[in-house]
Design an enzyme around this catalytic site. Structure first.
Site, PDB file in Angstrom:
ATOM      1  N   TYR A   1      30.209  14.894  36.174  1.00  0.00           N
ATOM      2  CA  TYR A   1      29.420  15.715  36.678  1.00  0.00           C
ATOM      3  C   TYR A   1      29.812  17.165  36.530  1.00  0.00           C
ATOM      4  O   TYR A   1      28.917  18.204  35.870  1.00  0.00           O
ATOM      5  CB  TYR A   1      28.814  15.662  38.061  1.00  0.00           C
ATOM      6  CG  TYR A   1      27.859  16.575  38.756  1.00  0.00           C
ATOM      7  CD1 TYR A   1      26.483  16.516  38.096  1.00  0.00           C
ATOM      8  CD2 TYR A   1      28.164  17.536  39.590  1.00  0.00           C
ATOM      9  CE1 TYR A   1      25.275  17.269  38.672  1.00  0.00           C
ATOM     10  CE2 TYR A   1      27.146  18.392  40.071  1.00  0.00           C
ATOM     11  CZ  TYR A   1      25.812  18.238  39.441  1.00  0.00           C
ATOM     12  OH  TYR A   1      24.955  19.161  40.130  1.00  0.00           O
TER      13      TYR A   1
ATOM     14  N   ASP B   1      28.725  24.072  42.209  1.00  0.00           N
ATOM     15  CA  ASP B   1      30.325  24.408  42.426  1.00  0.00           C
ATOM     16  C   ASP B   1      31.250  23.329  42.233  1.00  0.00           C
ATOM     17  O   ASP B   1      32.577  23.678  42.193  1.00  0.00           O
ATOM     18  CB  ASP B   1      30.330  24.313  44.254  1.00  0.00           C
ATOM     19  CG  ASP B   1      29.682  23.048  44.597  1.00  0.00           C
ATOM     20  OD1 ASP B   1      28.666  22.261  44.317  1.00  0.00           O
ATOM     21  OD2 ASP B   1      30.145  22.695  45.730  1.00  0.00           O
TER      22      ASP B   1
ATOM     23  N   LYS C   1      27.858  19.989  33.978  1.00  0.00           N
ATOM     24  CA  LYS C   1      27.392  21.213  34.281  1.00  0.00           C
ATOM     25  C   LYS C   1      28.089  22.464  33.636  1.00  0.00           C
ATOM     26  O   LYS C   1      27.384  23.387  33.275  1.00  0.00           O
ATOM     27  CB  LYS C   1      27.612  21.362  35.886  1.00  0.00           C
ATOM     28  CG  LYS C   1      26.557  20.338  36.543  1.00  0.00           C
ATOM     29  CD  LYS C   1      25.372  20.443  36.272  1.00  0.00           C
ATOM     30  CE  LYS C   1      24.593  21.403  37.134  1.00  0.00           C
ATOM     31  NZ  LYS C   1      22.967  21.420  36.678  1.00  0.00           N
TER      32      LYS C   1
ATOM     33  N   TRP D   1      25.851  22.686  47.505  1.00  0.00           N
ATOM     34  CA  TRP D   1      25.384  21.943  48.784  1.00  0.00           C
ATOM     35  C   TRP D   1      23.801  21.935  48.906  1.00  0.00           C
ATOM     36  O   TRP D   1      23.429  22.203  50.184  1.00  0.00           O
ATOM     37  CB  TRP D   1      26.314  22.382  49.751  1.00  0.00           C
ATOM     38  CG  TRP D   1      27.614  21.933  49.830  1.00  0.00           C
ATOM     39  CD1 TRP D   1      28.440  21.562  48.733  1.00  0.00           C
ATOM     40  CD2 TRP D   1      28.316  21.680  50.815  1.00  0.00           C
ATOM     41  NE1 TRP D   1      29.568  21.465  49.150  1.00  0.00           N
ATOM     42  CE2 TRP D   1      29.891  21.316  50.580  1.00  0.00           C
ATOM     43  CE3 TRP D   1      28.218  21.820  52.375  1.00  0.00           C
ATOM     44  CZ2 TRP D   1      30.731  21.044  51.437  1.00  0.00           C
ATOM     45  CZ3 TRP D   1      29.376  21.312  53.291  1.00  0.00           C
ATOM     46  CH2 TRP D   1      30.747  21.351  52.708  1.00  0.00           C
TER      47      TRP D   1
END
Length: 193
Positions: free
Chosen positions: A45, A22, A49, A67
């Site tokens: 990060y 996310d 990704k 999460w």
């Protein structure tokens, strides 16, 4: 690792499932992010990704999820269980919203996914909450007498920005559906006992 490791895995020529995040989104949207939403990562990060998604290529299943928690390793649930047993109060951010996703449910969904066309997929638990809501649910379901003091992200003062809103949903036909996050929490706690 997110880019170079993915490139090496792709070079093997085997079917590839790449797990993204996310964090490829900036968190400014207030409705769930779907696959057609334009990424805008705000951290290193998140950028790596997103670059890893490109490295995986169009022949991969690219799974954006959020999460993650499980019965092993370092994650929010295990940290809250430890802190809840040691303290009577913990401070947890209440201005970030997402969908806590149990790794067991994600694994089941990925088993379904590899029977579907390759490409970009959003797979996250149903429902959403804040980190503070999640902590309270952990303490309640684990029977721990620990209060949650709700704080802002600014009060936590983390070095890297995190999306304020990162709820993910799929707009793709036949996308595997994951159970609600609270069901995932209960399944995780059962595995921990």
């Amino acid at each position: 690792m997110n880019v170079g490791g993915t490139q090496h895995a792709r070079e093997l020529g085997a079917p590839l499932v790449y797990f993204s995040s996310d964090y490829v989104f900036d968190g400014t949207k207030r409705t769930p992010y779907v696959e057609s939403d334009a990424p805008s990562p705000q951290s290193v990060y998140g950028r790596t990704k997103l670059n890893g998604e490109a490295a995986a290529g169009e022949d991969a299943w690219i799974v954006r999820t959020s999460w993650l928690f499980g019965w092993k390793g370092n994650n929010f649930v295990r940290t809250m269980l430890r802190l809840g047993a040691e303290r009577n109060e913990v401070a947890v951010v209440d201005d970030q919203r997402g969908s806590p996703t149990f790794v067991g449910h994600l694994a089941d969904a990925v088993r379904e996914l590899v029977e579907l066309p390759r490409g970009l997929w959003h797979l996250a638990a149903a429902g959403d909450c804040t980190w503070a809501d999640f902590a309270e649910a952990i303490f309640e379901d684990a029977g721990l007498d620990c209060r949650v003091r709700r704080i802002t992200s600014a009060e936590l003062d983390r070095p890297a920005p995190r999306p304020a809103y990162s709820v993910l949903r799929s707009e793709r036909a036949n996308a595997p559906e994951l159970p609600e996050w609270r069901d995932g929490l209960r399944a995780c706690l059962d595995r921990l006992q």
